[in-house]
Each structure stands twice: as structure tokens, then as C-alpha cells.
Scaffold this active site. Sequence first.
Site, PDB file in Angstrom:
ATOM      1  N   ASP A 271       0.867  -1.176   0.000  1.00 44.83           N
ATOM      2  CA  ASP A 271       0.000   0.000   0.000  1.00 44.83           C
ATOM      3  C   ASP A 271       0.911   1.236   0.000  1.00 44.83           C
ATOM      4  OD1 ASP A 271      -2.148   1.698  -0.007  1.00 44.83           O
ATOM      5  OD2 ASP A 271      -3.156   0.828   1.727  1.00 44.83           O
ATOM      6  N   TRP A 272       0.295   2.348  -0.270  1.00 45.89           N
ATOM      7  CA  TRP A 272       0.969   3.650  -0.425  1.00 45.89           C
ATOM      8  C   TRP A 272       1.950   3.926   0.728  1.00 45.89           C
ATOM      9  CZ3 TRP A 272      -0.620   7.245  -4.330  1.00 45.89           C
ATOM     10  CH2 TRP A 272      -0.121   8.528  -4.188  1.00 45.89           C
TER      11      TRP A 272
END
Length: 736
Positions: A271-272
Site C-alpha cells: 500500500d501507499w
Amino acid sequence: MVSLVALVAACTVQIDETEQKINDLIARMTLEEKIGQMFQVSLDNAPNEQILQVVREGKIGSVINVVNPEAANMLQKAAVEESRTGIPIIFGRDVIHGFKTLAPIPLGQAASFDPQLIHDCARMSAVEARSVGVRWTFAPMLDIARDARWGRIAEGFGEDPYLVAQLGAASIQGFQSDGRLSDEQAIAACAKHFAGYGAAEGGRDYNSANIPPLLWRNVYLKPFEQAVDAGVATVMTSFNDNDGIPSSGNEDLVKNTLRDEWHFNGFVVSDWTSMAEMIAHGVAKDMKDVALISIKAGVDMEMVSPAYLINLPELIKEGKVPEKAIDNAVRNILRIKCRMGLFEKPYVNTSTPPAFYTEESLKLARRAAAESAILLKNENHLLPLSETQKIAVIGPMADAPHDQLGTWCFDGDKTHTLTPVGALKGEYRHINHVYEPALAYSRDKNTSRFDKARRAAAAADVAVVFVGEEAILSGEAHSLSNLNLIGVQSELIKAVKSAGKPVVLVVMAGRPLTIERDLPYADAVLYNFHPGTMGGAAIFDLLFGRENPSGKLPVTFVREVGQIPLYYNHNNTGRPAPDKVTTLDEIPLEAGQTSLGNTSFYLDSGRDPLFPFGYGLSYSSFEYSNLILPDQMPANGTITIKATLKNTGNVAGTEVAQLYVRDMVASVARPVKELKGFQRVWLKAGETKEISFELGISDLAFFDQDMIRKTEPGDFTVWVGGDSNAQLKGVFSIPE
Ligand code: NOJ
């Protein structure tokens, strides 16, 4: 010697040949080019010369957030025609419940209990997104959510692992064109957030989860395993840690479970910045450490942060990471790029203008919104209303074109939203009505127009009050600790009720709110999880009986936030509460009273939720009878469970028939009830149908204390009915 171009061209041939070609391609890539494939960069503007140069050097494998076809093609040209390897970029975007045309938020879609609908909504999203060059969506979210304080409950399919798994698989099939990933209208899906993200402690986003091993395997990982079976192309590691181990560094989760046990052969993206965030978690001392931990865990592509890009070359030189690990990651990424047909069709076709908000997509969004609404209360059959009645349309959500779209409405254009007020200007303009918003938005605290709203209600036959949550109040990082209707909306409902006319409450929210205190002031309640572009029309379709509500709750509705977590498929305590428990007011005042029965419940909010999982009313009524099932599961390991379902109402309607099972005695405590099947059954008024469910031995399997998945012999109770409190029950056994 085979040229790179020829290798690339061969990517569509059979799978084993593809693997061979990928290997040949990898053998000819420099280390920098390989690491480049493992890096995803975020861009939202037209690329500048500097970025294009980095692409030409083969240092970017994926780009997130470009939705401009010209920009995408410019970047792609640099990758395909101007880089040494010619490997195309994969463009990703969060296409969660639609691209331009928005269906209800996923939690709303889940209320339909309709895998086909979820499939079709994903297809619609894929077609629209693909037309501007998006080739990869970060959906579906498969996190089990049992805490409505968590704002991202909006993005998933609810609290039940079976429902989430079924709907997740349908969504993946929809995005990926039913296994035809190279189809011109397919986009790659991403099962997220792997894993345990929905169990954020206290419902505070990004928080630690503390999921013990059996719950982890039996509940939280289940939808992901099914996603892999459904052929999901990618998986995203989550932000959270579980019991101290952040997912982007969890080797047991990614490498051992996902790869080795489930044989997932797509690629894993973090994820980011979740990899870099392992520094804040306190498990990595610097970015080099981050890269080392994540590559060991099995994360193939890093979203946005540059730990891999900067540190992998040195880690390899130092012998801390074998180049083989890099090759494996790149192989996973190239495999998906090949399967998607990205090499053959890397560009966005700009000759045909994209078609958004088509008649077909709007029709689907409208049907989805209608199927997703849940009728929670309908006293004295107030609904459906007659189209000749005069209605007072009141409340901040009656005309909130942005807020009705819900979270993740990135690309959706609110000027296309059909709000309830919009519908009254169009198709429903013949309705005699008066509109008084009373509040400008859900958090507005100005009560000065309440009297006007009350007068509007007094002058009408019925008041329809639209309340709920603005879009910004749910979704990522939007957790709440109080789930009552926000601001002064409850006071508004009371003020309207004081006019003495029947009140229909229409809620549009991103989560199950605690609406118990509002129920006495509403004769009917239609609950909508943010219903998307066509919500306004769909709501009137339901209110006026052109459609019959069929939605069922994909999550338990609690009475009070303090009851959380409260979900239907919990384990039993040794002291389960009886049906009737003592309430605070009933506690005798005499001195010396010390025991109230010593069972498991709250003195102030009791044992039960406000509305149970699976609950939802209809304008019809349904009756279940005549349960038939064998006494024993036969040697072939499958039983058929039959029941009779009758529409005892005056109108045709759809009932979501549900099958629940309990394993009565097992080596570990099993849930008091588990959903094992559901089906939407349409019945004419008065019609009777026999419904049947197949139950296989593997459907009853669970992980035991030794972490071995098995079905244990013994007795099982079965219920069939319209919600998780179904009463029609039977038993069968599995012999030793
Ligand atoms: C962070 C979110 O957690 C994730 O769901 C999303 O896909 C990425 N950002 C990309 O926008």
C-alpha cells in the site's frame, strides 16, 4: 540471438512458453531495469521531460493516478518505444465503486447479496476506466469490518467472511472480464488490504490489529484465499501490523501463505508508502532496512516510496539480497503484464471518445442503488407511498450531489448525480411536493429553518426526511467515535415528527449509524449506504413502490457504539445471555442484590443489536417452512437442504434466503452461526417456491489448534430464513 522486441511480441503465446520468454527477457535486463519494474510512481499531471527520461531508462514499472489518455500514451511511448527493454507501464487507479458512473459504495452493493450485480458493477467500472487508460484497479477491498467506527467499512462487503469472499470473487471476475484479463475491456483487480486492516484497534484507521491465529485463518484470510482462486491478478499488503508484524514485512503472510500455500502467481504491491512506514512502526531502522524486510517478505512492487529503487542495488552488492529474489519479483510483475496483453496493446485508444454515463450504465447504477437499499422499518405499511400523496421533502441529504456518491468518488462528476430533489425535477416531477432542506449539510448545526421544515411537513400528507453523512465522514482516515446521526439531524427528525404527519426517514451514510434514538420519530426507515450517481431516482422508485426493497444488512447495526464489536457470527461464551436480560431500570434497589444472573450482556444496551446481520424488510412478507435435510452427510460429502418459501404479501418481491450452520461440538469453539449460502428468490404475490442449498463437507472445514484445516465429525444445526435470527431449523451429523 532473439531480440527483446521479438521476446516481447511472443508474450501472448501459451503460459509455459510465456514463462520461458519472461525468463529470457529477465536474463537480458540490467539490475536497474529489473528494480525499475518494482517501482510505482504517482503522477497526476502531464509528465515532464525528467520523468519521461526516467521511463526511457526503464526505471518505472507502474504509474498510479494518471487518468489522462494523452499523458498515459506519452509515458507509454517512452517505455515501449524509447526504452531498451520496451516493457510497458501498468497504469493503476482506485476504481472502487465506479469510475465516472458510480454505483453504491461497496458496503451498499453488499446489501444486495447479489454476486451478479456486483460483477456487473465491476464490469461497468472497468469499461469506463479502461477507456482513459486505467489498466489496474486497487479493488476489491476484502477486509472484514466489524467496527463501524472505522471509516473504511464503507469500502468493503461487510462483516461476514463468506459473504465478503463470494462478493469479492464476483467483483474480481467483473473487473477481469471473467478470466479474460487480456480482453480489451478488462482491468486487473487487486485484493486488498492483505491482511487484517479491518480489525484496526478501536476502529482508528491504520491502527494495529490483534488477530489471533485461528481467527486470522478462519475469518480474516478467507476472502483473500478465495480471491486467489478467482484468479485475482494482484494483492496489496496493508498498512497495519498484526500482533506487531506490519503486513509489508510479513514473510509468513506473503511468502508462506499467499505464495507457497495458495500458489498465488500474480504480483504483490505494497500500500501507499506502507513499506517505508515500517520505520514508524519501529521494525525498520532506515529505508535500507525497509527494502530488506519487504523483499524477504515477498512484496514485488513498492507503491510510491523509493526503498527498493534506492537500496536494492546496494543490498545485492553486499550479498544481503540474492538477485534471484529480484528476478522472482520481476517475473511476477511481467507475468501479469503479459497476461493483460499489455505488450500487444499498451496504448489508450484515443480515436474513440470514452463513453461515460451511458444509458446502460445509468440503468445499472439505478438498479444497484435500488437493490442496495434496506427497509428497516415500515409501520402500518406506510410505504410504498402513493404517487398522488403530497410529500414534504426535507433534510440535508435530499439534494447533496457530491455526498450521495460516498467515499472514493475521485473521478465521478457530481453534475451527473441524480439526487432525490433532482429526480423530482425529472421523472418524478408529477409528484406534488415541497422541498425544505432545513440544514445545509449533515454537520450543519443551524436550527433556524427547523420551524419551516415542521410547517412543510404539516402541510403535506407525509414527510420524507433525508439525513445521513457527508461523503467526507467515511472512507480512509475518516474514523468516528460517535455514530449517532451527526450534528442536529436527530433534532430535525423530531421537529418534523411534531407536525403530526407520518415520517419516512431516508438515511444515506457510509456506515451503519446508531439510529435507535431516531426510530421512535420515524414510521418508516429506508437505509442507503451512499447510493451513487442514480441514488435519488432509485430511492423514489422504492418509496413509490415501483421497486420492492430487497436489501439485507451486510453488517450488524448496533444500538450503542459501546456495543462494538458486535457481530452475529461470534463464538459462544460459557455463559450466553438468555433471550430476556435485565435492564438497568429493572435492577432492584434493595440492598444486598449482587447477581443479575451472571451472563454475558450490557446492563444498559442488553445483548442484542438494533438490527441483526442479514435483516431487511420488503413490501411483501415471506414465510419459510418445511425444512428438509438428510440426517447424515453421505459419503460423497454433500447434502441438499430444502425449504419452502412463500410470498405471503400482496405484491411480488425478492427475498434473500439465507442458510446458516453451527458446528455444535468441535475441538475449538466455533461461531454460534455462520452464513453458508444465500440466494435471491423472486416470488409473485402468494407464490410458493421450493428453495435448496448444497452444503459440502469442505464448507464446514476450519483451522484447528494445530493449524490444520479439517471438517470434524459430529452434529450440525442448520437454519434457513430471511436473516441471521432465522428460526426454521434442523440438524444433521457427520459420522465418525
Ligand atoms: C491507500 C489506500 O489504503 C489504498 O486502498 C489505495 O488503493 C492506495 N492508497 C492507492 O490510492
